[in-house]
Design a protein around this motif. Structure first.
Motif, short mmCIF file in Angstrom:
data_model
loop_
_atom_site.label_atom_id
_atom_site.label_comp_id
_atom_site.label_asym_id
_atom_site.label_seq_id
_atom_site.Cartn_x
_atom_site.Cartn_y
_atom_site.Cartn_z
N ALA A 220 -2.24 10.20 0.51
CA ALA A 220 -2.42 9.98 -0.48
C ALA A 220 -2.15 8.04 -0.83
CB ALA A 220 -3.23 10.34 -2.20
N MET A 221 -3.37 7.24 -0.42
CA MET A 221 -2.75 5.38 -0.27
C MET A 221 -3.22 5.32 -2.23
SD MET A 221 -3.09 2.69 1.61
CE MET A 221 -4.89 2.16 1.72
N ALA A 222 -2.36 4.47 -2.29
CA ALA A 222 -2.42 3.86 -3.87
C ALA A 222 -2.37 2.44 -3.33
CB ALA A 222 -1.35 3.82 -4.72
N LEU B 5 -6.83 5.91 -7.14
CA LEU B 5 -6.49 6.01 -5.88
C LEU B 5 -8.04 5.18 -4.85
CD1 LEU B 5 -4.83 8.59 -4.69
CD2 LEU B 5 -3.51 7.16 -6.16
N GLU B 6 -7.05 4.61 -4.01
CA GLU B 6 -7.61 3.51 -3.39
C GLU B 6 -8.54 4.30 -2.06
OE1 GLU B 6 -9.78 0.12 -0.84
OE2 GLU B 6 -8.40 0.28 -3.18
N LEU B 7 -7.57 5.20 -1.62
CA LEU B 7 -8.46 5.97 -0.22
C LEU B 7 -7.15 7.99 -0.25
CD1 LEU B 7 -6.91 6.74 2.45
CD2 LEU B 7 -8.26 4.49 2.57
N THR B 8 -7.62 9.03 0.49
CA THR B 8 -6.97 10.29 0.30
C THR B 8 -7.37 10.56 2.29
OG1 THR B 8 -8.63 11.39 -0.93
CG2 THR B 8 -6.81 10.48 -1.56
N LYS C 115 0.74 -0.94 -0.19
CA LYS C 115 -0.08 0.09 0.10
C LYS C 115 0.93 1.17 -0.02
CE LYS C 115 -3.94 -2.62 2.37
NZ LYS C 115 -4.56 -2.20 3.68
N ILE C 116 1.09 1.81 -1.53
CA ILE C 116 2.13 3.24 -1.20
C ILE C 116 1.39 4.45 -0.59
CG2 ILE C 116 3.30 4.24 -2.94
CD1 ILE C 116 3.05 1.88 -4.95
N HIS D 219 4.23 4.49 -14.54
CA HIS D 219 3.40 5.21 -14.98
C HIS D 219 3.06 5.75 -13.96
CE1 HIS D 219 0.36 6.95 -17.09
NE2 HIS D 219 -1.14 6.58 -16.04
N LEU D 220 2.78 4.79 -12.74
CA LEU D 220 2.46 6.16 -11.73
C LEU D 220 4.23 7.07 -10.94
CD1 LEU D 220 1.22 7.26 -9.04
CD2 LEU D 220 1.95 5.01 -7.60
N ILE D 221 4.91 6.38 -11.34
CA ILE D 221 6.41 7.90 -10.87
C ILE D 221 6.31 8.38 -12.06
CG2 ILE D 221 8.61 7.83 -11.16
CD1 ILE D 221 8.28 6.21 -9.15
N ASN D 222 6.15 8.84 -13.24
CA ASN D 222 5.99 9.68 -13.97
C ASN D 222 4.60 10.97 -13.69
OD1 ASN D 222 7.60 8.44 -15.52
ND2 ASN D 222 6.53 7.74 -17.18
N ALA D 223 3.54 10.30 -13.20
CA ALA D 223 2.20 11.37 -12.66
C ALA D 223 3.04 11.75 -11.93
CB ALA D 223 1.12 10.67 -12.51
#
Length: 201
Positions: free
Chosen positions: A83-85, A75-78, A49-50, A98-102
């Motif tokens: 913010a958690m992915a 995302l799962e929740l904020t 869970k990031i 893709h997440l790093i670029n975003a």
């Protein structure tokens, strides 16, 4: 679907879990290079869970959610500035890239954010007294609950640690802690939309 998943794990489980672990390690290494991004880590936290914090750049959890949604990352929740992915064995290294670029794009957009969030450390209130109570319950405003016996847990998430437990007498310190989290936009389980909590009559 359960049978299919069980078969996938039986045949390819070790390979999938090793790839998932390696891709996550790559992500965390790359994330350290993004200025203004703090990844919330710890031995007690699930690394799959990031948890991302860009409040140093004035980007709240909701701001970050909106930016990532533009890149089709859901995302799962904020809550507040976090913010958690969620990740799983179905994710690939391409997803991590893709997440790093975003996140790099989000850091570049910091000047567009008007709202600045300051980090707030979670301070768990001192325990209250466990009291006897009747079975009847009612909802009252948080500030009116001081001295009453809580009829449920009140838990900010994250970190998922109850500030008030069922059967515990609500103290002024508990109320101040919960109100402070609500003001900052944190998700507090056990508080309804009217900012009331359940207590015993």
């Amino acid at each position: 679907s359960l049978a299919i998943n069980a078969e996938i794990l039986r045949k390819h489980g070790l390979e999938l879990f090793n790839r998932w672990k390696n891709d996550l390690e790559w992500f965390y290494t790359e994330a350290e290079a993004i200025q203004g991004l703090r990844i919330v880590k710890g031995q007690e936290l699930d690394p799959t869970k990031i948890n991302m914090d860009m409040s140093e750049l004035g980007i709240s959890g909701k701001n970050l959610e909106d930016i990532l949604a533009e890149r089709k990352i859901i995302l799962e929740l904020t809550t507040g500035h976090i913010a958690m992915a969620m990740t799983g064995i179905g994710n690939t290294k391409g997803d991590m890239m893709h997440l790093i670029n975003a996140l790099e794009d989000a850091a570049e957009k910091k000047g567009q954010m008007k709202e600045r969030f300051l980090r707030k450390e979670f301070t768990i209130p001192k325990p209250g007294i466990v009291s006897s109570h009747r079975d009847e319950k009612e909802y009252v405003g948080i500030s009116n609950a001081i001295g009453r016996v809580s009829a449920g847990n009140i838990t900010p998430y994250p970190p998922g640690i109850p500030f008030v437990c069922d059967g515990e007498k609500v103290t002024e310190e508990m109320v101040e802690a919960v109100n402070g989290l609500l003001r900052e936009g944190h998700n507090v389980c056990g508080v309804n939309e009217e900012e009331k909590i359940c207590v015993y009559k």
